[in-house]
Design a protein around this motif. Structure first.
Motif, PDB file in Angstrom:
ATOM      1  N   TYR A  39      66.944  37.205  15.854  1.00  0.00           N
ATOM      2  CA  TYR A  39      65.791  37.067  16.744  1.00  0.00           C
ATOM      3  C   TYR A  39      64.936  38.330  16.694  1.00  0.00           C
ATOM      4  O   TYR A  39      65.460  39.441  16.664  1.00  0.00           O
ATOM      5  CB  TYR A  39      66.235  36.845  18.195  1.00  0.00           C
ATOM      6  N   MET A  40      63.623  38.153  16.722  1.00  0.00           N
ATOM      7  CA  MET A  40      62.670  39.250  16.826  1.00  0.00           C
ATOM      8  C   MET A  40      62.403  39.455  18.315  1.00  0.00           C
ATOM      9  O   MET A  40      61.990  38.515  19.003  1.00  0.00           O
ATOM     10  CB  MET A  40      61.374  38.907  16.095  1.00  0.00           C
ATOM     11  N   ILE A  41      62.646  40.667  18.799  1.00  0.00           N
ATOM     12  CA  ILE A  41      62.424  40.993  20.207  1.00  0.00           C
ATOM     13  C   ILE A  41      61.370  42.095  20.265  1.00  0.00           C
ATOM     14  O   ILE A  41      61.538  43.158  19.661  1.00  0.00           O
ATOM     15  CB  ILE A  41      63.726  41.442  20.885  1.00  0.00           C
ATOM     16  N   ILE A  42      60.290  41.827  20.989  1.00  0.00           N
ATOM     17  CA  ILE A  42      59.188  42.776  21.128  1.00  0.00           C
ATOM     18  C   ILE A  42      58.998  43.048  22.611  1.00  0.00           C
ATOM     19  O   ILE A  42      58.953  42.119  23.417  1.00  0.00           O
ATOM     20  CB  ILE A  42      57.894  42.218  20.518  1.00  0.00           C
ATOM     21  N   VAL A  87      51.788  44.651  33.336  1.00  0.00           N
ATOM     22  CA  VAL A  87      53.030  43.956  33.660  1.00  0.00           C
ATOM     23  C   VAL A  87      53.924  43.979  32.426  1.00  0.00           C
ATOM     24  O   VAL A  87      53.437  43.977  31.294  1.00  0.00           O
ATOM     25  CB  VAL A  87      52.769  42.503  34.128  1.00  0.00           C
ATOM     26  N   PRO A  88      55.242  44.016  32.625  1.00  0.00           N
ATOM     27  CA  PRO A  88      56.151  44.030  31.474  1.00  0.00           C
ATOM     28  C   PRO A  88      55.939  42.803  30.584  1.00  0.00           C
ATOM     29  O   PRO A  88      55.692  41.704  31.069  1.00  0.00           O
ATOM     30  CB  PRO A  88      57.541  43.999  32.115  1.00  0.00           C
ATOM     31  N   TYR A  89      56.005  43.034  29.290  1.00  0.00           N
ATOM     32  CA  TYR A  89      55.853  41.985  28.282  1.00  0.00           C
ATOM     33  C   TYR A  89      57.095  42.006  27.416  1.00  0.00           C
ATOM     34  O   TYR A  89      57.536  43.061  26.961  1.00  0.00           O
ATOM     35  CB  TYR A  89      54.610  42.262  27.428  1.00  0.00           C
ATOM     36  N   GLU A  90      57.686  40.847  27.202  1.00  0.00           N
ATOM     37  CA  GLU A  90      58.821  40.734  26.294  1.00  0.00           C
ATOM     38  C   GLU A  90      58.799  39.355  25.667  1.00  0.00           C
ATOM     39  O   GLU A  90      58.590  38.353  26.347  1.00  0.00           O
ATOM     40  CB  GLU A  90      60.146  40.938  27.025  1.00  0.00           C
ATOM     41  N   THR A  91      58.986  39.320  24.355  1.00  0.00           N
ATOM     42  CA  THR A  91      59.086  38.051  23.652  1.00  0.00           C
ATOM     43  C   THR A  91      60.319  38.080  22.761  1.00  0.00           C
ATOM     44  O   THR A  91      60.676  39.125  22.216  1.00  0.00           O
ATOM     45  CB  THR A  91      57.807  37.742  22.838  1.00  0.00           C
ATOM     46  N   LYS A  92      60.961  36.934  22.648  1.00  0.00           N
ATOM     47  CA  LYS A  92      62.149  36.804  21.805  1.00  0.00           C
ATOM     48  C   LYS A  92      62.010  35.492  21.047  1.00  0.00           C
ATOM     49  O   LYS A  92      62.046  34.419  21.640  1.00  0.00           O
ATOM     50  CB  LYS A  92      63.414  36.796  22.662  1.00  0.00           C
ATOM     51  N   GLU A  93      61.810  35.590  19.742  1.00  0.00           N
ATOM     52  CA  GLU A  93      61.616  34.409  18.895  1.00  0.00           C
ATOM     53  C   GLU A  93      62.591  34.467  17.726  1.00  0.00           C
ATOM     54  O   GLU A  93      62.859  35.524  17.173  1.00  0.00           O
ATOM     55  CB  GLU A  93      60.185  34.346  18.358  1.00  0.00           C
ATOM     56  N   SER A 149      57.795  33.972   9.646  1.00  0.00           N
ATOM     57  CA  SER A 149      57.627  32.830  10.543  1.00  0.00           C
ATOM     58  C   SER A 149      58.668  32.913  11.637  1.00  0.00           C
ATOM     59  O   SER A 149      59.833  33.219  11.396  1.00  0.00           O
ATOM     60  CB  SER A 149      57.725  31.495   9.794  1.00  0.00           C
ATOM     61  N   LEU A 150      58.203  32.682  12.839  1.00  0.00           N
ATOM     62  CA  LEU A 150      59.055  32.684  14.015  1.00  0.00           C
ATOM     63  C   LEU A 150      59.093  31.266  14.539  1.00  0.00           C
ATOM     64  O   LEU A 150      58.057  30.602  14.630  1.00  0.00           O
ATOM     65  CB  LEU A 150      58.507  33.648  15.066  1.00  0.00           C
ATOM     66  N   VAL A 151      60.270  30.776  14.872  1.00  0.00           N
ATOM     67  CA  VAL A 151      60.420  29.386  15.290  1.00  0.00           C
ATOM     68  C   VAL A 151      60.945  29.300  16.711  1.00  0.00           C
ATOM     69  O   VAL A 151      61.624  30.198  17.203  1.00  0.00           O
ATOM     70  CB  VAL A 151      61.364  28.595  14.347  1.00  0.00           C
ATOM     71  N   VAL A 152      60.577  28.202  17.353  1.00  0.00           N
ATOM     72  CA  VAL A 152      61.124  27.893  18.667  1.00  0.00           C
ATOM     73  C   VAL A 152      62.425  27.161  18.399  1.00  0.00           C
ATOM     74  O   VAL A 152      62.442  26.142  17.716  1.00  0.00           O
ATOM     75  CB  VAL A 152      60.155  27.017  19.483  1.00  0.00           C
ATOM     76  N   LYS A 153      63.517  27.704  18.897  1.00  0.00           N
ATOM     77  CA  LYS A 153      64.836  27.129  18.631  1.00  0.00           C
ATOM     78  C   LYS A 153      65.196  26.171  19.761  1.00  0.00           C
ATOM     79  O   LYS A 153      65.698  26.555  20.791  1.00  0.00           O
ATOM     80  CB  LYS A 153      65.872  28.257  18.512  1.00  0.00           C
ATOM     81  N   GLU A 154      64.886  24.927  19.533  1.00  0.00           N
ATOM     82  CA  GLU A 154      65.220  23.871  20.483  1.00  0.00           C
ATOM     83  C   GLU A 154      66.030  22.829  19.715  1.00  0.00           C
ATOM     84  O   GLU A 154      66.531  23.107  18.640  1.00  0.00           O
ATOM     85  CB  GLU A 154      63.941  23.250  21.047  1.00  0.00           C
ATOM     86  N   ALA A 155      66.132  21.634  20.260  1.00  0.00           N
ATOM     87  CA  ALA A 155      66.855  20.568  19.557  1.00  0.00           C
ATOM     88  C   ALA A 155      66.243  20.339  18.176  1.00  0.00           C
ATOM     89  O   ALA A 155      66.951  20.182  17.195  1.00  0.00           O
ATOM     90  CB  ALA A 155      66.827  19.295  20.381  1.00  0.00           C
ATOM     91  N   ASN A 156      64.918  20.329  18.109  1.00  0.00           N
ATOM     92  CA  ASN A 156      64.200  20.185  16.840  1.00  0.00           C
ATOM     93  C   ASN A 156      63.373  21.451  16.622  1.00  0.00           C
ATOM     94  O   ASN A 156      62.282  21.564  17.182  1.00  0.00           O
ATOM     95  CB  ASN A 156      63.282  18.963  16.860  1.00  0.00           C
ATOM     96  N   PRO A 157      63.879  22.410  15.834  1.00  0.00           N
ATOM     97  CA  PRO A 157      63.130  23.654  15.644  1.00  0.00           C
ATOM     98  C   PRO A 157      61.731  23.388  15.112  1.00  0.00           C
ATOM     99  O   PRO A 157      61.521  22.506  14.284  1.00  0.00           O
ATOM    100  CB  PRO A 157      63.969  24.410  14.609  1.00  0.00           C
TER     101      PRO A 157
END
Length: 138
Positions: free
Chosen positions: A74-77, A89-95, A106-114
């Motif tokens: 995961y990329m964490i920013i 305000v605090p900013y954090e993203t995890k993809e 490429s960063l993907v949303v990891k759900e049932a269907n990425p």
């Protein structure tokens, strides 16, 4: 016995050299920009990932980014987002990293269907691969 020790040391060196986490970190150092924004506006917007986990936003004035890291794929920013009234305000993203090559991230949303969440191109190649389609208004 010496041969066994030599083989063990060689395997240990190879294991350390092929650390996938470290390889991803090396590949991500540099500037990564959104090709869709560039295509539609001609502006380079994205992230500058520096050695030591330092991160800066490229042409996104409301983001004051500070750090990046790769953890378990995961990329964490992290940093700060400035609201309309000027409050930070605090900013954090995890993809999830779906693909990382010298040219593409490429960063993907990891759900049932990425699905693809974000695509970035290395700023060194974006201008040769993406045409700007800004309509001039006369």
């Amino acid at each position: 016995m010496k041969n066994l020790l030599y083989v063990a040391l060689t395997l240990l060196c190879c294991a350390c050299a092929s650390n996938p986490q470290k390889e991803m970190e090396k590949k991500i150092i540099g500037e990564w920009c959104n090709p869709y924004t560039y295509q539609s506006t001609g502006e380079l917007k994205g992230f500058h990932f520096k050695k030591g986990g330092v991160c800066e936003a490229i042409n996104v004035p409301d983001l004051d980014l500070k750090t990046w890291e790769i953890r378990d794929g995961y990329m964490i920013i992290k940093g700060f987002d400035t609201t309309e009234d000027g409050t930070k305000v605090p900013y954090e993203t995890k993809e999830k990293i779906g693909l990382l090559t010298p040219d593409s991230l490429s960063l993907v949303v990891k759900e049932a269907n990425p699905r693809l969440a974000f695509l970035y191109l290395n700023s060194k190649i974006i201008k040769e691969r993406v045409s700007v389609e800004v309509n001039s208004q006369e």
